[in-house]
Design a protein around this motif. Sequence first.
Motif, PDB file in Angstrom:
ATOM      1  N   MET A  87       8.520  54.668  16.510  1.00 15.66           N
ATOM      2  CA  MET A  87       9.566  54.672  15.409  1.00 15.66           C
ATOM      3  C   MET A  87      10.654  55.540  15.664  1.00 15.66           C
ATOM      4  SD  MET A  87       7.295  56.320  12.372  1.00 15.66           S
ATOM      5  CE  MET A  87       8.666  56.246  11.160  1.00 15.66           C
ATOM      6  N   THR A  88      11.741  55.203  15.150  1.00 17.50           N
ATOM      7  CA  THR A  88      12.971  56.497  15.431  1.00 17.50           C
ATOM      8  C   THR A  88      12.567  57.404  14.772  1.00 17.50           C
ATOM      9  OG1 THR A  88      14.543  54.433  15.444  1.00 17.50           O
ATOM     10  CG2 THR A  88      15.354  56.616  14.926  1.00 17.50           C
ATOM     11  N   GLU A  89      12.061  57.678  13.512  1.00 17.32           N
ATOM     12  CA  GLU A  89      11.828  58.979  13.077  1.00 17.32           C
ATOM     13  C   GLU A  89      10.947  59.878  13.874  1.00 17.32           C
ATOM     14  OE1 GLU A  89      11.819  55.914  11.674  1.00 17.32           O
ATOM     15  OE2 GLU A  89      13.348  55.586  10.209  1.00 17.32           O
ATOM     16  N   ALA A  90      10.208  59.286  14.488  1.00 18.86           N
ATOM     17  CA  ALA A  90       9.156  60.077  15.347  1.00 18.86           C
ATOM     18  C   ALA A  90       9.537  60.203  16.979  1.00 18.86           C
ATOM     19  CB  ALA A  90       7.905  59.286  15.426  1.00 18.86           C
ATOM     20  N   HIS A  91      10.959  59.910  17.063  1.00 18.26           N
ATOM     21  CA  HIS A  91      11.240  60.031  18.442  1.00 18.26           C
ATOM     22  C   HIS A  91      10.799  59.260  19.503  1.00 18.26           C
ATOM     23  CE1 HIS A  91      12.831  64.134  17.097  1.00 18.26           C
ATOM     24  NE2 HIS A  91      13.831  63.758  17.787  1.00 18.26           N
ATOM     25  N   THR A  92      10.153  58.126  19.002  1.00 19.38           N
ATOM     26  CA  THR A  92       9.217  57.070  20.128  1.00 19.38           C
ATOM     27  C   THR A  92      10.084  55.677  20.194  1.00 19.38           C
ATOM     28  OG1 THR A  92       7.914  56.458  18.250  1.00 19.38           O
ATOM     29  CG2 THR A  92       7.157  58.126  19.699  1.00 19.38           C
ATOM     30  N   GLY A  93      10.960  55.497  19.169  1.00 19.60           N
ATOM     31  CA  GLY A  93      11.685  54.283  19.280  1.00 19.60           C
ATOM     32  C   GLY A  93      12.536  54.267  20.511  1.00 19.60           C
ATOM     33  N   TRP A  94      12.536  53.161  21.364  1.00 22.25           N
ATOM     34  CA  TRP A  94      13.239  52.998  22.624  1.00 22.25           C
ATOM     35  C   TRP A  94      14.674  52.599  22.246  1.00 22.25           C
ATOM     36  CZ3 TRP A  94      11.094  49.161  26.945  1.00 22.25           C
ATOM     37  CH2 TRP A  94      11.925  49.257  28.012  1.00 22.25           C
ATOM     38  N   GLN A  95      15.770  53.549  22.316  1.00 20.88           N
ATOM     39  CA  GLN A  95      16.925  53.197  22.197  1.00 20.88           C
ATOM     40  C   GLN A  95      17.930  52.735  23.243  1.00 20.88           C
ATOM     41  OE1 GLN A  95      17.133  53.427  18.744  1.00 20.88           O
ATOM     42  NE2 GLN A  95      15.488  54.714  18.371  1.00 20.88           N
ATOM     43  N   ASN A  96      19.167  52.260  22.840  1.00 18.33           N
ATOM     44  CA  ASN A  96      19.965  52.218  23.861  1.00 18.33           C
ATOM     45  C   ASN A  96      20.957  53.567  24.402  1.00 18.33           C
ATOM     46  OD1 ASN A  96      19.868  49.327  24.293  1.00 18.33           O
ATOM     47  ND2 ASN A  96      20.926  49.174  22.287  1.00 18.33           N
ATOM     48  N   GLN A  97      20.621  54.686  23.647  1.00 17.30           N
ATOM     49  CA  GLN A  97      21.241  55.739  23.839  1.00 17.30           C
ATOM     50  C   GLN A  97      20.265  56.944  23.581  1.00 17.30           C
ATOM     51  OE1 GLN A  97      22.418  53.670  21.486  1.00 17.30           O
ATOM     52  NE2 GLN A  97      20.502  54.795  20.177  1.00 17.30           N
TER      53      GLN A  97
END
Length: 252
Positions: free
Chosen positions: A1-11
């Motif tokens: 998840m984004t809030e845990a720094h695990t979400g795979w982002q485009n940037q």
Amino acid sequence: MTEAHTGWQNQDYLDQPGYHGNERYNDHDKMVQLIVEADKEGMSVHVHSEGGGATHYMLGCIEDAEKITGNLDQRNVLAHLHFVTDEDIRRMAATGSVPAVPPLWTCKASPMYEQEVAYMGQELTDQAYPIKSFYDAGANVVFHSDYPVSPMMDIKLSIYTAEKRDYPKELTGGATAPRNIKEAITREQSLRAMTINVARQFHQEHRLGSIEFGKIANMTVYDCDFLHDDIEKVAQANIIATIVDGEEVYKA
């Protein structure tokens, strides 16, 4: 998840330059093979797609698998879809992929919203959860709850948050705020996302998902009109009956 720094982002994450998230599974060829094999068994593939990079990657795998299977109606599912580019929204519809979206997560709820801003920036955070855009592109939108992570999941609250992009004040005391209101959808679209569209996701629209002669009679009856009553009344709706296979199994 984004809030845990695990979400795979485009940037990259703003607070961690050089890091764009956890590429939990990034073997393109293996994923293509899995999709092809699932298609042979008449199955779809359902993935947790948290972050724009994960969605972009998965759609590339689906596109390459469809070149092999020739099946453009496998109805593979991507769930969460926190951040999605306009290009990938169009690709989702073009591949017949099913966006499973969470209306319950669309408001500015503390402290998660502040974390998203710190990690992704204000502009991107305020463009999160593009539900209407999926409908506009022609995709078969369905709702998900991520229960029990979101334990307050229910039908009336999903309809409310999909229209208001916020929670009822009775639930939060006014501690939240709407986010990305241009992505709000109609109540009919919400009902479809929990009924006939879900049936389509499972290739079961011929027997489930709508009240029609010859279909299985499974339904829940509420004490208000979800399509026409005031949205605040919808948020307070109560179940008065449940019908399974045409038999009333619960009555208030």
